[in-house]
Design a protein around this motif. Structure first.
Motif: not given
Ligand SMILES: Nc1ncnc2c1ncn2[C@@H]1O[C@H](COP(=O)(O)OP(=O)(O)OP(=O)(O)O)[C@@H](O)[C@H]1O
Ligand SMILES: [Mg+2]
Length: 317
Positions: A111-128, A88-92
């Motif tokens: 999460a639904e999209v990830a499941r539908a695409r057969g993926l196992r996880r969701v990730h993103l980056t965030a600033r400390t 997930l990028r640029r979550v706005s």
């Protein structure tokens, strides 16, 4: 595995849809509005340098999500894919809609999209520097799995579901899950009376090769089953009969939870403080065709960094 519910989804009056480059103008406007509001970081976020063309390019490659309330665009994110994981990028969320459930709706849809695409996880980056953002994702079960300077990688393994027709199949499922377990793991089993929580735990006990029959610990607070081979012992507790699980840590167990696999029936809302990471097992019964005329669905929901990369899907297939 259950069939994922198709988008668009409606959560808290917000409709989220998968979108492509045709809405790049709306998406870049949301990104600029959201990131323009944030404190300037060092180094600054590159989100404000996104243009309609760069966003259109990203949307053409992996798509994005657009959230609308009353037809008005209020939130968006860009999607990417890396190693079986949906990025997930640029979550706005536009400033006037922040704190109204738009980000949660976007996360649920992702999460639904990830499941539908057969993926196992969701990730993103965030600033400390943005603890509020990190806290938001932590509340959804995302945990830090990597760090590069001020940039954290947060990830969540997706829940998996399967139907279990018989008690034997329930034991087999528990046995397969046991193959993924290690000392210190906490499993919280939820489901109505007779759902199959103890039956599932029997499978875990068999998988760990523990001594003693795993039965409902009705008149005892908990039971410790030592393993016959090198696996960790099984601590099996029942919070329902306890009338509450004050502190499992205070129980007079001759093993420590860090050295054991702990299964707590009826532990939802009680046992979570025992460990930051846990596997939530939820068994639901509905009328359906099976041996006793009931259909049982088991959902395995991994919470925390411990589970990122674990192959829960293999246990249910
Ligand atoms: N598909 C199934 N999965 C699990 N148990 C099943 C299934 N079909 C039938 N059963 C039976 O249902 C009963 C489930 O009881 P179990 O003790 O495992 O449930 P429980 O959730 O632990 O109940 P409690 O809330 O009393 O602790 C057992 O008698 C088991 O044989
Ligand atoms: Mg039970």
């Amino acid at each position: 595995m259950t069939v994922p519910s198709p988008l668009p989804m409606d959560v808290a009056g917000v409709t989220v849809a998968v979108v492509g480059p045709e809405v790049a103008g709306a998406v870049v406007a949301i990104i600029h509005a959201a990131f323009g509001e944030r404190p300037v970081l060092d180094p600054p976020s590159t989100a404000l340098t996104e243009s309609e063309a760069s966003v259109a390019d990203a949307l053409a490659r992996h798509g994005g999500l657009l959230a609308r309330r009353d037809g008005r665009p209020v939130g968006a994110l860009l999607l990417g894919v890396a190693e079986e994981s949906l990025l997930l990028r640029r979550v706005s969320v536009v400033p006037e809609a922040q704190g109204t459930g738009v980000a949660t709706a976007l996360a649920d849809a992702a999460a639904e999209v990830a499941r539908a695409r057969g993926l196992r996880r969701v990730h993103l980056t965030a600033r400390t520097e943005l603890p509020g953002t990190i806290g938001f994702w932590a509340g959804l079960g995302y945990r830090e799995v990597g760090r590069a300077g001020a940039l954290l990688t947060l990830a969540k393994e997706l829940a998996v579901e399967c139907e279990v027709a018989t008690a034997d199949q329930m034991r087999t499922l528990g046995q397969r899950v046991a193959g993924l377990l290690r000392a210190g793991d906490l499993i919280i089993c939820t489901g109505h009376l007779g759902a199959g929580k103890t039956t599932f735990t029997q499978g875990i006990g068999a998988g760990l090769g523990v001594r003693g029959d795993v039965t409902s610990p009705t008149f005892v607070i908990s039971r410790v089953h030592p393993s016959r081979h090198g696996s960790p012992p099984l601590v099996h507790a029942d919070a329902y009969r306890l009338g509450g699980l004050a502190e499992l840590d205070d129980l007079d167990l001759d093993v420590s939870l860090e050295d054991s696999v702990t299964v707590v029936e009826w532990g939802e809302g009680l046992a979570e403080p025992l460990a930051e990471d846990r596997l939530e097992v939820t068994i639901t019964r509905s009328r359906g065709a099976s041996a006793d005329g009931e259909r049982r669905t088991v959902r395995l929901d991994p919470v925390g960094a411990r589970w990122v990369g674990s192959d829960l899907a293999a246990a249910v297939t």
